[in-house]
Scaffold this active site. Structure first.
Site, PDB file in Angstrom:
ATOM      1  N   GLY A  30       0.771  -1.237   0.000  1.00 34.04           N
ATOM      2  CA  GLY A  30       0.000   0.000   0.000  1.00 34.04           C
ATOM      3  C   GLY A  30       0.801   1.285   0.000  1.00 34.04           C
ATOM      4  O   GLY A  30       0.395   2.292  -0.575  1.00 34.04           O
ATOM      5  N   GLU A  55       4.554   4.164   5.925  1.00 30.19           N
ATOM      6  CA  GLU A  55       3.317   3.374   5.893  1.00 30.19           C
ATOM      7  C   GLU A  55       2.243   4.135   5.127  1.00 30.19           C
ATOM      8  O   GLU A  55       2.250   5.368   5.103  1.00 30.19           O
ATOM      9  CB  GLU A  55       2.810   3.146   7.323  1.00 30.19           C
ATOM     10  CG  GLU A  55       3.523   2.035   8.087  1.00 30.19           C
ATOM     11  CD  GLU A  55       2.938   0.656   7.804  1.00 30.19           C
ATOM     12  OE1 GLU A  55       2.248   0.483   6.769  1.00 30.19           O
ATOM     13  OE2 GLU A  55       3.200  -0.245   8.619  1.00 30.19           O
ATOM     14  N   ASP A  56       1.303   3.388   4.555  1.00 31.62           N
ATOM     15  CA  ASP A  56       0.151   4.058   3.946  1.00 31.62           C
ATOM     16  C   ASP A  56      -0.868   4.432   5.010  1.00 31.62           C
ATOM     17  O   ASP A  56      -1.444   5.502   4.993  1.00 31.62           O
ATOM     18  CB  ASP A  56      -0.500   3.187   2.852  1.00 31.62           C
ATOM     19  CG  ASP A  56      -0.782   1.774   3.323  1.00 31.62           C
ATOM     20  OD1 ASP A  56      -0.288   1.393   4.407  1.00 31.62           O
ATOM     21  OD2 ASP A  56      -1.489   1.037   2.614  1.00 31.62           O
ATOM     22  N   ASP A 105      -6.195  -0.432  -1.041  1.00 34.84           N
ATOM     23  CA  ASP A 105      -7.010  -1.242  -1.936  1.00 34.84           C
ATOM     24  C   ASP A 105      -8.215  -1.826  -1.229  1.00 34.84           C
ATOM     25  O   ASP A 105      -8.317  -1.834  -0.012  1.00 34.84           O
ATOM     26  CB  ASP A 105      -6.177  -2.405  -2.488  1.00 34.84           C
ATOM     27  CG  ASP A 105      -5.933  -3.460  -1.420  1.00 34.84           C
ATOM     28  OD1 ASP A 105      -5.520  -3.090  -0.299  1.00 34.84           O
ATOM     29  OD2 ASP A 105      -6.179  -4.651  -1.686  1.00 34.84           O
ATOM     30  N   VAL A 151     -11.373   3.302   3.728  1.00 33.21           N
ATOM     31  CA  VAL A 151     -10.959   4.114   2.582  1.00 33.21           C
ATOM     32  C   VAL A 151     -10.127   3.333   1.579  1.00 33.21           C
ATOM     33  O   VAL A 151      -9.484   2.339   1.922  1.00 33.21           O
ATOM     34  CB  VAL A 151     -10.153   5.362   3.031  1.00 33.21           C
ATOM     35  CG1 VAL A 151     -11.032   6.350   3.769  1.00 33.21           C
ATOM     36  CG2 VAL A 151      -8.954   4.965   3.888  1.00 33.21           C
ATOM     37  N   ASP A 168      -3.526   2.046  11.720  1.00 35.01           N
ATOM     38  CA  ASP A 168      -4.784   2.035  12.477  1.00 35.01           C
ATOM     39  C   ASP A 168      -4.653   1.262  13.795  1.00 35.01           C
ATOM     40  O   ASP A 168      -4.429   1.863  14.834  1.00 35.01           O
ATOM     41  CB  ASP A 168      -5.974   1.576  11.627  1.00 35.01           C
ATOM     42  CG  ASP A 168      -5.707   0.329  10.824  1.00 35.01           C
ATOM     43  OD1 ASP A 168      -4.749  -0.392  11.145  1.00 35.01           O
ATOM     44  OD2 ASP A 168      -6.466   0.045   9.883  1.00 35.01           O
ATOM     45  N   ARG A 204      -6.212   0.840  -5.997  1.00 33.54           N
ATOM     46  CA  ARG A 204      -4.927   1.361  -5.518  1.00 33.54           C
ATOM     47  C   ARG A 204      -4.492   2.588  -6.315  1.00 33.54           C
ATOM     48  O   ARG A 204      -3.921   3.519  -5.776  1.00 33.54           O
ATOM     49  CB  ARG A 204      -3.829   0.299  -5.664  1.00 33.54           C
ATOM     50  CG  ARG A 204      -3.792  -0.729  -4.584  1.00 33.54           C
ATOM     51  CD  ARG A 204      -2.451  -1.465  -4.633  1.00 33.54           C
ATOM     52  NE  ARG A 204      -2.558  -2.799  -4.063  1.00 33.54           N
ATOM     53  CZ  ARG A 204      -2.517  -3.052  -2.754  1.00 33.54           C
ATOM     54  NH1 ARG A 204      -2.383  -2.067  -1.897  1.00 33.54           N
ATOM     55  NH2 ARG A 204      -2.604  -4.279  -2.305  1.00 33.54           N
TER      56      ARG A 204
END
Lengths: 174, 280
Positions: free
Chosen positions: A42, A97-98, A157, A151, A101, A163
């Site tokens: 990601g 990182e994308d 994705d 999201v 969480d 993506r």
């Protein structure tokens, strides 16, 4: 499939925020040996844009870890599926990182990388979802804070789709 | 923190035995009043304790250095003692015993959801029918010392062979009976990410009646020792959530040093969704 996408962060907003992050990181890491570690898959999109906005020398590498799938055999534990090619010992390492969480996978990654004795180890994430956090992980740089919504886009994705979207969208299943 | 908890049937002389044991070992006697004032947590940090009743054996159920003792005695003998001590008739003494035992039974059931008469929860059971309080306290004090000694001699042994120990502990974990499938799923998730956890290791008293009996308590589902974090998973219907929220607020009030995270039904669903495990 009538899934709905609702744009929440525009390409322009992404562009200016990433540029700003690049400037901050460039000044923080001035004169240091910066290694960006992009966590596959990601974060690739973010890592590329972020690195292009850096005004200091850096190197980049990639790492990938397995993801929790629920029905893994009882002994199933997280492992590295693609390791780094460079030695990060005594280097200034920035994990890219994308999204952060729960903090579960990042906590493993931090522990693992710490054992390789980097000089410094920090975290930069494009999206941060504090409300989903389970374990506390340090986030040193973040692009956007998000509430607990699902999201896609800009690297994120849903079943390997979306993506490539140039914006971030809330994914609403209908 | 070293401690002995003593639970007793009314009229078994358990109280005298408890204080005599405390005297012998030079342990601090914890009475209902101290618990009522919320001092238990603080006391247990600094002292060795003898805790009488109040569900001590359940509060520290999984605390391995604790020795949990139950004092029992045949009914006839107890009636005889109570009769003498309180100058009562046979009938009144029997009624008093019945009432006192029922009070404890009820509160153990309400607070801890446990059966007070469940003897599996104790390490040592002493019948004071023919044993004096002097011998009983001697037995308890020595049992405690022997238990301490055994623990000290086996620790290095376990350390040497840490491979076996890990295997044993993961085996032990498999036998944990989770109250809810979501807890089991969460445990699997933590295991996957190699995050150490304990299941319901501690119960926090939150309310006491005028006699110092615990009227409200809370046992968070998980404890993550590496993060010093308690996690409570609430998959109940919204109607019941406010009750738990109230408990968590009280917990934070009484134990401000405790870190606790609640995962609500909605959070849990988004967690499952994130890992592609959502149903429907």
């Amino acid at each position: 499939m009538n899934n709905k996408l609702k744009e929440i962060i525009s390409p322009e907003e992404i562009c200016s925020r990433v540029k700003k992050m690049g400037e901050t990181i460039s000044s923080d890491y001035l004169g240091k040996e910066l290694i960006l570690i992009s966590v596959l898959r990601g974060s690739v999109y973010f890592a590329v844009d972020l690195s292009r906005s850096l005004s200091i020398p850096f190197s980049i590498d990639f790492i990938s870890i397995s993801r929790y799938g629920g029905n893994t055999e009882p002994a199933g534990v997280v492992r590295i599926t693609k390791n780094l090619d460079v030695n990060i010992g005594n280097k200034d390492v920035l994990i890219v990182e994308d999204i952060v969480d729960t903090g579960l996978s990042l906590s493993y990654l931090l522990q693992n990388l710490k054992t390789r004795n980097p000089k410094t180890l920090k975290v930069c994430t494009f999206l941060n979802v504090e409300s989903r956090r389970i374990v506390n992980v340090p986030v040193d740089y973040k692009g956007f804070d998000l509430p607990d919504i699902y999201v896609v886009g800009y690297g994120l994705d849903h079943d390997e789709q979306y993506r490539g979207l140039p914006f971030v969208a809330e994914f609403v299943k209908t | 923190m070293a401690m002995i908890t003593i639970s007793r049937e009314f009229g078994s002389r358990g109280e005298e035995i408890a204080w005599l044991t405390a005297e012998k070992l030079n342990f601090l006697r914890v009475n209902k009043k101290m618990i009522e004032e919320g001092l238990l947590n603080q006391l247990s940090q600094e002292n060795k304790l003898v805790i009488l009743e109040s569900g001590g054996h359940l509060l520290f159920k999984n605390h391995s250095p604790a020795l949990h003792v139950r004092i029992i005695c045949p009914r006839e003998k107890r009636i005889l003692r109570v009769k003498e001590t309180y100058s009562l008739s046979d009938k009144a003494a029997a009624a008093l015993i019945r009432q006192k035992d029922r009070d404890i039974q009820k509160y153990i059931e309400e607070i801890f959801n446990e059966d007070w008469s469940n003897l599996d929860l104790y390490d040592l059971i002493i019948n004071t029918d023919k044993i004096t309080i002097e011998s009983a306290s001697e037995i308890i004090a020595n049992s405690f010392l022997i238990k301490e000694k055994c623990k000290n001699t086996t620790t290095p042994y376990q350390k040497e062979d840490s491979g076996t120990k890990i295997e044993l502990s993961s085996k032990a974990k498999k036998e944990i009976k989770f109250m809810h499938p979501s807890e089991k799923e969460f445990a699997k998730m933590l295991d996957f990410y190699r995050i150490k956890w304990e299941y319901e290791p501690k119960t926090f008293p939150l309310g006491w009646d005028s006699e110092g009996n615990i009227t409200e308590a809370f046992s968070p589902d998980f404890y993550l020792p590496d993060y010093d974090l308690y996690v409570e998973i609430t998959t109940q219907r919204q109607k019941l959530v406010w009750k738990k929220n109230k408990k968590v607020r009280r917990l934070k009030e009484f134990y401000p040093e405790i870190n606790i995270k609640i995962i609500y039904n909605k959070d849990f669903k988004s967690l499952l969704r994130k890992f592609g495990l959502e149903s429907g």
